[in-house]
Design an enzyme around this catalytic site. Structure first.
Site, mmCIF file in Angstrom:
data_model
loop_
_atom_site.group_PDB
_atom_site.id
_atom_site.type_symbol
_atom_site.label_atom_id
_atom_site.label_comp_id
_atom_site.label_asym_id
_atom_site.label_seq_id
_atom_site.Cartn_x
_atom_site.Cartn_y
_atom_site.Cartn_z
ATOM 1 N N GLN A 127 48.881 41.489 9.662
ATOM 2 C CA GLN A 127 50.119 42.188 9.247
ATOM 3 C C GLN A 127 50.128 43.559 9.919
ATOM 4 O O GLN A 127 49.750 43.660 11.079
ATOM 5 C CB GLN A 127 50.211 42.310 7.716
ATOM 6 C CG GLN A 127 51.213 41.374 7.087
ATOM 7 C CD GLN A 127 52.685 41.696 7.420
ATOM 8 O OE1 GLN A 127 53.025 42.627 8.139
ATOM 9 N NE2 GLN A 127 53.577 40.865 6.900
ATOM 10 N N GLN A 260 63.720 40.482 0.829
ATOM 11 C CA GLN A 260 62.365 40.746 1.315
ATOM 12 C C GLN A 260 61.387 39.671 0.847
ATOM 13 O O GLN A 260 60.266 39.963 0.449
ATOM 14 C CB GLN A 260 61.880 42.133 0.905
ATOM 15 C CG GLN A 260 62.338 43.201 1.874
ATOM 16 C CD GLN A 260 61.442 44.427 1.903
ATOM 17 O OE1 GLN A 260 60.260 44.349 2.211
ATOM 18 N NE2 GLN A 260 62.007 45.567 1.579
ATOM 19 N N SER A 262 58.857 36.636 1.939
ATOM 20 C CA SER A 262 57.998 36.598 3.130
ATOM 21 C C SER A 262 58.487 35.561 4.138
ATOM 22 O O SER A 262 57.765 34.636 4.509
ATOM 23 C CB SER A 262 56.564 36.271 2.717
ATOM 24 O OG SER A 262 55.913 37.432 2.361
ATOM 25 N N ALA A 263 59.724 35.754 4.586
ATOM 26 C CA ALA A 263 60.333 34.769 5.478
ATOM 27 C C ALA A 263 59.726 34.792 6.876
ATOM 28 O O ALA A 263 59.930 33.870 7.661
ATOM 29 C CB ALA A 263 61.833 35.037 5.562
ATOM 30 N N CYS A 407 55.286 60.458 2.798
ATOM 31 C CA CYS A 407 56.617 61.036 2.989
ATOM 32 C C CYS A 407 56.956 60.944 4.463
ATOM 33 O O CYS A 407 56.078 60.831 5.300
ATOM 34 C CB CYS A 407 56.699 62.468 2.495
ATOM 35 S SG CYS A 407 55.805 63.630 3.473
HETATM 36 P P1 NAD Z 1 54.531 39.349 -0.074
HETATM 37 O O1 NAD Z 1 54.034 38.118 0.541
HETATM 38 O O2 NAD Z 1 53.580 40.268 -0.758
HETATM 39 O O3 NAD Z 1 55.713 38.997 -1.094
HETATM 40 C C1 NAD Z 1 56.732 38.084 -0.809
HETATM 41 C C2 NAD Z 1 57.369 37.680 -2.120
HETATM 42 O O4 NAD Z 1 58.432 36.772 -1.874
HETATM 43 C C3 NAD Z 1 56.409 36.978 -3.079
HETATM 44 O O5 NAD Z 1 56.413 37.652 -4.293
HETATM 45 C C4 NAD Z 1 56.942 35.566 -3.171
HETATM 46 O O6 NAD Z 1 56.729 35.003 -4.439
HETATM 47 C C5 NAD Z 1 58.415 35.777 -2.898
HETATM 48 N N1 NAD Z 1 59.103 34.596 -2.386
HETATM 49 C C6 NAD Z 1 58.740 33.778 -1.368
HETATM 50 N N2 NAD Z 1 59.653 32.837 -1.163
HETATM 51 C C7 NAD Z 1 60.634 33.043 -2.073
HETATM 52 C C8 NAD Z 1 61.850 32.422 -2.340
HETATM 53 N N3 NAD Z 1 62.252 31.398 -1.612
HETATM 54 N N4 NAD Z 1 62.617 32.904 -3.353
HETATM 55 C C9 NAD Z 1 62.217 33.954 -4.096
HETATM 56 N N5 NAD Z 1 61.056 34.587 -3.866
HETATM 57 C C10 NAD Z 1 60.282 34.151 -2.865
HETATM 58 O O7 NAD Z 1 55.295 40.129 1.100
HETATM 59 P P2 NAD Z 1 55.738 41.664 1.186
HETATM 60 O O8 NAD Z 1 54.572 42.495 1.599
HETATM 61 O O9 NAD Z 1 56.489 42.063 -0.026
HETATM 62 O O10 NAD Z 1 56.730 41.597 2.431
HETATM 63 C C11 NAD Z 1 57.956 40.896 2.325
HETATM 64 C C12 NAD Z 1 58.622 40.710 3.653
HETATM 65 O O11 NAD Z 1 59.096 41.963 4.146
HETATM 66 C C13 NAD Z 1 57.673 40.188 4.716
HETATM 67 O O12 NAD Z 1 58.353 39.295 5.555
HETATM 68 C C14 NAD Z 1 57.281 41.410 5.466
HETATM 69 O O13 NAD Z 1 56.844 41.130 6.773
HETATM 70 C C15 NAD Z 1 58.563 42.194 5.447
HETATM 71 N N6 NAD Z 1 58.313 43.613 5.613
HETATM 72 C C16 NAD Z 1 59.339 44.459 5.523
HETATM 73 C C17 NAD Z 1 59.126 45.810 5.683
HETATM 74 C C18 NAD Z 1 60.238 46.758 5.586
HETATM 75 O O14 NAD Z 1 60.094 47.922 5.804
HETATM 76 N N7 NAD Z 1 61.381 46.321 5.223
HETATM 77 C C19 NAD Z 1 57.881 46.315 5.941
HETATM 78 C C20 NAD Z 1 56.848 45.427 6.003
HETATM 79 C C21 NAD Z 1 57.066 44.093 5.807
#
Ligand code: NAD
Length: 553
Positions: A127, A260, A262-263, A407
């Site tokens: 990651q 968000q 974990s797609a 921050c």
């Molecule tokens: P994580 O794996 O800790 O959590 C993902 C969550 O999604 C879990 O709680 C899981 O139960 C839930 N989930 C999975 N499939 C689902 C579905 N079909 N319906 C409902 N819930 C579902 O991941 P994370 O660390 O929270 O990251 C989430 C995503 O955001 C990742 O793809 C990550 O790469 C991305 N991300 C975004 C940012 C940002 O700044 N926006 C930063 C880092 C990562």
């Protein structure tokens, strides 16, 4: 996968296990990443973001710990995808650890090949801050998420989210910041997650106000709070795609929609529609191909619903998990109709070298962080938004593991803050050294065409050189540890990114390292965006004397 291990926790206080504070800092941060209060699945070495890990397996973890305890102040340890593979004599201003995680030769850079290598024990998924040992729990993403929603409020809702409803999903390590970020902006949010345990964790840490299994109840609570103009966050147990379609079918007006889950990882991250967690786990084990097909078609349906919300007037954006790409690959032509959050809300900050700056108190004493909170206000009293953030963070954010603060600071200010922290350590105003780092999601450290570098002005979205140069210059400048990764955030094949951490231990050597690294690192953000043609970045470069050779001639 799981094996019985005693709980991992960072040591606190002044007694060291290593031969110097830099090495000790690395060890404490590695352990902190696996602290059950910090990591999502510590028993499997998983820190956050699907299967983002801190070490390849427990044998590698033990060998890393052992090597760090032996490491001299002029040696450098090499980590290849979570496994220690070598140690060389370098010099005392060089990094103590260099890490490369999940990096594949481009033609092979896909989940299929990666999963095979992982199965054979040859790689792990790092990651962003999981495999580079600077994850600080959900606070790490909180300010960025808060800033994003604040910008949405400014652009679309007259400066506040009061009286608006946001519908999102995913309450994991990163996504768990969403409910608090929305309520900090005075809005109402329904956040869906299939895993009730994740919702409960957010309730415990006060990131989310209440939860329910019933969509009707969630909607009723949300509408009541919206009418009353009160902030409220609701965790709803359910599947994201089905829930979005149900809300559409009920004709409920939603102001903001994002996601968000974990797609980025269709096999291990995203749960296919109609499957409980247990069913999904079984299917993943027994028929991964079927699992992938179902997960991808659920994601397509999920994005179809998001597009539908956009057509009905909701503000819709992709929150960095690559879900649009999967939907597009599944044949949804309109998948990219809504923008990613970086071009829509974050890029102007990147042009100033701003990004998620963070620091961690190795003493383990929250008072050390409160002292640095005061320091921020002493150094930047004119920055009212920053001071407000510090006040809110103190009030609302519970520490996870070692006390930490985040921050967004820009070029110049990061160096100012870093050197001032080092000075406080030197004077004994802080009880122990402080670790200073950042997310890989930063201004000059990522190449990620569906996220940080989406829609760059000059079309250079997929140019990976910038991320490589970032890691190289921070190594040359003498960060304490430097990492280079592939696939963070958006998954295999879609990103390259670098990380850095510097230790402020109050010494002159630390002063020199901080002075250099906290210049080169945000400086990369300015030159990257100036090179792409952003006027703002060019202005900042001129104003702050950041040298761009092509502009001098
Ligand atoms: P994580 O794996 O800790 O959590 C993902 C969550 O999604 C879990 O709680 C899981 O139960 C839930 N989930 C999975 N499939 C689902 C579905 N079909 N319906 C409902 N819930 C579902 O991941 P994370 O660390 O929270 O990251 C989430 C995503 O955001 C990742 O793809 C990550 O790469 C991305 N991300 C975004 C940012 C940002 O700044 N926006 C930063 C880092 C990562």
């Amino acid at each position: 996968m799981s094996s019985k291990r005693p709980m991992v926790k960072a040591r606190t206080g002044l007694e060291k296990e290593c031969k110097g504070w830099e090495q000790e800092a690395v060890l404490r941060m590695l352990r902190n990443n696996l602290d059950p209060a910090v990591a999502e699945k510590p028993e499997d070495l998983i820190v956050y973001g699907g299967k983002g890990k801190a070490a390849r397996n427990w044998a590698s973890y033990d060998a890393i710990v052992c090597s760090l305890k032996e490491l001299e102040a002029d040696e450098t340890l090499l980590i290849q995808s979570g496994k220690p593979v070598g140690k060389f004599r370098t010099h005392d201003q060089a990094p103590r650890v260099l890490l490369s995680n999940s990096v594949l030769v481009p033609k092979w850079a896909n989940w299929e090949h990666f999963n095979q290598l992982e199965k054979e024990g040859l790689m792990m998924y790092g990651q962003m801050t999981a495999g580079s040992w600077i994850y600080i729990g959900t606070q790490g993403i909180l300010q960025g998420t808060y800033e994003t929603f604040a910008e949405i409020a400014r652009q679309h809702f007259g400066g506040s989210l009061k009286g608006t409803i946001t519908l999102t999903a995913g309450l994991g390590g990163m996504g768990g910041a969403q409910p608090l970020a929305v309520t900090m902006n005075d809005g109402v949010v329904i956040a869906v997650d299939v895993d009730e345990k994740r919702i409960l964790k957010r309730l415990e840490t006060k990131y989310c106000d209440k939860s329910t299994q019933s969509i009707e109840e969630a909607i009723r609570w949300a509408i009541e709070a919206k009418k009353a103009g009160k902030p409220l966050s609701i965790g709803l147990v359910g599947h994201a795609s089905s829930t979005l379609h149900e809300v559409l079918a009920k004709g409920i007006k939603i102001d903001i929609v994002t996601d968000q889950t974990s797609a980025h990882d269709p096999l291990v991250g995203y749960i296919p529609e109609g499957h409980s967690l247990e069913e999904a786990n079984r299917l993943r084990q027994h028929d991964p191909q079927e699992y992938l097909a179902l997960a991808k078609s659920s994601m397509k349906k999920h994005v179809e619903a998001m597009v539908q919300f956009q057509k009905q007037g909701s503000v819709v954006f992709d929150y960095g998990n690559n879900i649009r790409q999967v939907a597009k690959d599944e044949g949804l032509k309109e998948a990219f109709n809504f923008p990613g959050f970086v071009p829509a809300y974050i890029r102007p900050q990147f042009c100033e070298g701003k990004g998620p700056f963070r620091w961690v108190a190795l003493s383990g004493d929250p008072e050390d962080i409160y002292r640095t909170d005061r320091l921020i206000k002493e150094l930047f009293p004119e920055n009212k938004a920053l001071c407000r953030w510090i006040d809110m963070a103190q009030e609302k954010v519970s520490f996870q593991g070692l006390p930490a603060r985040i921050c967004w600071l820009g070029y110049g200010d990061r160096q100012k803050m870093g050197l001032a922290i080092n000075e406080l350590v030197r004077k004994g105003e802080l009880k122990a050294p402080i670790v200073i780092g950042r997310d890989h999601l930063d201004c000059g450290s990522v190449a990620s065409p569906n996220r940080e570098t989406e829609a760059m002005l000059d079309g250079s979205d997929a140019v990976g050189d910038w991320a490589v140069l970032n890691a190289l210059i921070n190594t040359a400048a003498g960060a304490s540890w430097v990492s280079f990764h592939h696939g963070g955030g958006v998954g295999m094949g879609y990103s390259l990114h670098g990380g850095m951490v510097v230790v402020a231990d109050g010494t002159e050597l630390a002063h020199q390292r901080l002075e250099r690294v906290l210049t080169t690192d945000p400086g990369m953000g300015i030159i990257r965006h100036a090179d792409a043609g952003y006027d703002k970045a060019r202005e900042v470069a001129k104003e702050k004397n950041v040298i761009i050779p092509m502009d001098i001639i």
